[in-house]
Design an enzyme around this catalytic site. Structure first.
Site, PDB file in Angstrom:
ATOM      1  N   LYS A 118      96.683  75.171 -17.221  1.00  0.00           N
ATOM      2  CA  LYS A 118      95.736  75.155 -16.105  1.00  0.00           C
ATOM      3  C   LYS A 118      95.928  73.923 -15.242  1.00  0.00           C
ATOM      4  CE  LYS A 118      91.954  78.119 -17.584  1.00  0.00           C
ATOM      5  NZ  LYS A 118      90.528  78.257 -17.828  1.00  0.00           N
ATOM      6  N   LYS A 201     100.143  86.277 -19.647  1.00  0.00           N
ATOM      7  CA  LYS A 201      98.919  87.017 -19.975  1.00  0.00           C
ATOM      8  C   LYS A 201      98.197  87.442 -18.693  1.00  0.00           C
ATOM      9  CE  LYS A 201      95.432  83.401 -20.304  1.00  0.00           C
ATOM     10  NZ  LYS A 201      94.340  82.756 -20.964  1.00  0.00           N
ATOM     11  N   LYS A 204      92.627  85.781 -14.805  1.00  0.00           N
ATOM     12  CA  LYS A 204      91.906  85.708 -13.538  1.00  0.00           C
ATOM     13  C   LYS A 204      92.564  84.719 -12.589  1.00  0.00           C
ATOM     14  CE  LYS A 204      87.592  86.296 -16.049  1.00  0.00           C
ATOM     15  NZ  LYS A 204      86.560  85.485 -16.684  1.00  0.00           N
TER      16      LYS A 204
HETATM   17  P1  TYM Z   1      87.839  83.647 -20.927  1.00  0.00           P
HETATM   18  O1  TYM Z   1      86.596  83.664 -20.109  1.00  0.00           O
HETATM   19  O2  TYM Z   1      89.104  83.238 -20.275  1.00  0.00           O
HETATM   20  O3  TYM Z   1      88.099  85.059 -21.568  1.00  0.00           O
HETATM   21  C1  TYM Z   1      87.077  85.798 -22.271  1.00  0.00           C
HETATM   22  C2  TYM Z   1      87.706  86.537 -23.438  1.00  0.00           C
HETATM   23  O4  TYM Z   1      88.751  87.390 -22.988  1.00  0.00           O
HETATM   24  C3  TYM Z   1      89.934  87.164 -23.768  1.00  0.00           C
HETATM   25  N1  TYM Z   1      91.115  87.366 -22.911  1.00  0.00           N
HETATM   26  C4  TYM Z   1      92.144  88.164 -23.209  1.00  0.00           C
HETATM   27  N2  TYM Z   1      92.390  88.949 -24.278  1.00  0.00           N
HETATM   28  C5  TYM Z   1      93.543  89.671 -24.261  1.00  0.00           C
HETATM   29  N3  TYM Z   1      94.445  89.630 -23.249  1.00  0.00           N
HETATM   30  C6  TYM Z   1      94.234  88.851 -22.179  1.00  0.00           C
HETATM   31  N4  TYM Z   1      95.116  88.835 -21.175  1.00  0.00           N
HETATM   32  C7  TYM Z   1      93.046  88.062 -22.116  1.00  0.00           C
HETATM   33  N5  TYM Z   1      92.542  87.201 -21.202  1.00  0.00           N
HETATM   34  C8  TYM Z   1      91.354  86.779 -21.708  1.00  0.00           C
HETATM   35  C9  TYM Z   1      89.824  85.719 -24.215  1.00  0.00           C
HETATM   36  O5  TYM Z   1      90.604  85.493 -25.367  1.00  0.00           O
HETATM   37  C10 TYM Z   1      88.352  85.588 -24.469  1.00  0.00           C
HETATM   38  O6  TYM Z   1      88.046  86.034 -25.771  1.00  0.00           O
HETATM   39  N6  TYM Z   1      87.410  79.409 -23.523  1.00  0.00           N
HETATM   40  C11 TYM Z   1      86.977  80.779 -23.447  1.00  0.00           C
HETATM   41  C12 TYM Z   1      85.484  80.953 -23.290  1.00  0.00           C
HETATM   42  C13 TYM Z   1      84.666  80.293 -24.365  1.00  0.00           C
HETATM   43  C14 TYM Z   1      84.519  80.762 -25.713  1.00  0.00           C
HETATM   44  C15 TYM Z   1      83.589  79.861 -26.301  1.00  0.00           C
HETATM   45  C16 TYM Z   1      85.097  81.800 -26.433  1.00  0.00           C
HETATM   46  C17 TYM Z   1      83.873  79.208 -24.202  1.00  0.00           C
HETATM   47  N7  TYM Z   1      83.219  78.945 -25.371  1.00  0.00           N
HETATM   48  C18 TYM Z   1      83.196  80.015 -27.647  1.00  0.00           C
HETATM   49  C19 TYM Z   1      84.698  81.947 -27.768  1.00  0.00           C
HETATM   50  C20 TYM Z   1      83.776  81.058 -28.360  1.00  0.00           C
HETATM   51  C21 TYM Z   1      87.606  81.406 -22.211  1.00  0.00           C
HETATM   52  O7  TYM Z   1      87.970  80.727 -21.282  1.00  0.00           O
HETATM   53  O8  TYM Z   1      87.622  82.763 -22.234  1.00  0.00           O
END
Ligand code: TYM
Length: 336
Positions: A118, A201, A204
């Site tokens: 990032k 991957k 967004k």
């Molecule tokens: P975020 O908001 O980027 O994504 C939310 C969830 O979607 C999954 N994900 C994917 N899974 C499969 N293929 C993909 N291309 C893909 N893109 C996103 C992510 O693995 C996630 O499960 N840091 C985290 C948010 C967070 C969080 C937490 C997660 C903050 N605190 C505590 C679990 C527990 C994030 O940025 O996810």
């Protein structure tokens, strides 16, 4: 260590309110959350404080938070069953986040690939300190709820591992305080890749929309994106992520949507065209009822806000007890 009786495992997972949810979020995480709410005690957060690490436009975050809440209920999270809340409505996240920043090391944070990716993408832009310390806040999100399991996509593995390390370090220093959580990823769909750039991957923050399938995309747009998906020139349908990333991604998406294994799906096709068309159709079919519910829910924003307030109250009851236990175990002076 757990200070409350809990007959079923506790799950916690969160998602950032940055832009429209995509197919990777859905297949990698949200779908598992919906299933998990009936088997576990489920907590799901919309992590708006995390989004601040990359947000600089005023007036946008609140709207994205409400839209994401509608999406989470539309995919099937039941507010009567799961606790759905907004991170900033539960101040204990920021409070425990600081304790976690003081428990994780600079070296550990420096190894996080998400930060490297990032910050590199934002090269010419502002790279906040929050982007660097983000995993400490994420550890707080998880540990506040005594979560046994964290259902996420594969890209979050490193963040869950660091959470485990930090929990064990804290427990070692100050006595048993946190439950050490384990990661749960889906059988198919744990890493959905970009349809135009199948080694990256689906994200967004991609440069172009052509490779990303959004949950609210029109059926025609979805079919077109699949039709134009990048594959390769050898013409053989085979599930092989390393050698055939584009074809394997299509196979895995179709497998995830139809509850089959990638190998079963691969065995049924000899040509790319029908595979692309069927993957597109399967996605359209799975998203249609979600889109319908989303638009219904967005028609009553006051009700969405009410559901989030109830969620925050339930979340705070658990989070405040954990924070108090943490301060007590450290031996901080109580205000009373
Ligand atoms: P975020 O908001 O980027 O994504 C939310 C969830 O979607 C999954 N994900 C994917 N899974 C499969 N293929 C993909 N291309 C893909 N893109 C996103 C992510 O693995 C996630 O499960 N840091 C985290 C948010 C967070 C969080 C937490 C997660 C903050 N605190 C505590 C679990 C527990 C994030 O940025 O996810």
């Amino acid at each position: 260590m757990r200070r409350y009786p809990c007959p079923v495992p506790r799950v916690l997972s969160c998602i950032q309110p940055t832009g429209v949810v995509h197919l990777g979020n859905y297949l990698g995480a949200l779908r598992n959350w919906v299933v998990g709410q009936h088997e576990c005690d489920a907590f799901h957060g919309i992590v708006d404080l995390h989004a601040l690490t990359v947000t600089d436009r005023p007036g946008v975050l609140g709207t994205s938070t409400l839209e994401l809440a509608a999406t989470l209920f539309a995919v099937g999270l039941d507010p009567e069953v799961a606790t759905v809340f907004v991170q900033s409505h539960v101040p204990e996240h920021a409070q425990l986040g600081w304790v976690m920043e003081c428990t994780v090391s600079y070296g550990e944070l420096s190894r996080m690939t998400q930060f490297k990716d990032k910050s590199a993408k934002r090269e010419a832009d502002f790279v906040s300190a929050g982007l660097f310390t983000y995993p400490a806040l994420q550890a707080a999100d998880i540990l506040l709820y005594d979560a046994d399991e964290v259902p996420v996509g594969e890209d979050q593995r490193q963040h869950i591992e660091i959470t485990r390390d930090v929990a064990m370090r804290f427990n070692g220093r100050f006595g048993d305080t946190f439950v050490v959580p384990k990661i749960v990823t889906p059988r198919a769909g744990a890493k959905v890749t970009d349809l135009q750039e199948p080694t990256a991957k689906m994200s967004k923050s991609s440069n172009t929309d052509a490779g990303i399938v959004y949950l609210l995309d029109e059926p025609a747009a979805i079919l077109k994106k699949f039709k134009r998906a990048v594959t390769d020139s050898d013409g053989e349908v085979r599930f092989d992520r390393a050698e055939k990333p584009g074809v394997s991604n299509l196979i895995e998406i179709l497998a995830a949507c139809t509850s089959r294994t990638p190998q079963q799906v691969a065995g049924e096709y000899t040509q790319y065209g029908p595979l692309k068309a069927d993957a597109g159709e399967a996605v359209v079919e799975i998203l249609a009822p979600i889109q319908h519910r989303y638009h219904e829910l967005m028609g009553d924003k006051a009700e969405l806000s009410r559901l989030l307030r109830t969620g925050a109250e339930k979340a705070r009851a658990v989070a405040s007890a954990t924070l108090e236990r943490t301060y007590t175990n450290i031996g901080m002076l109580s205000p009373e």
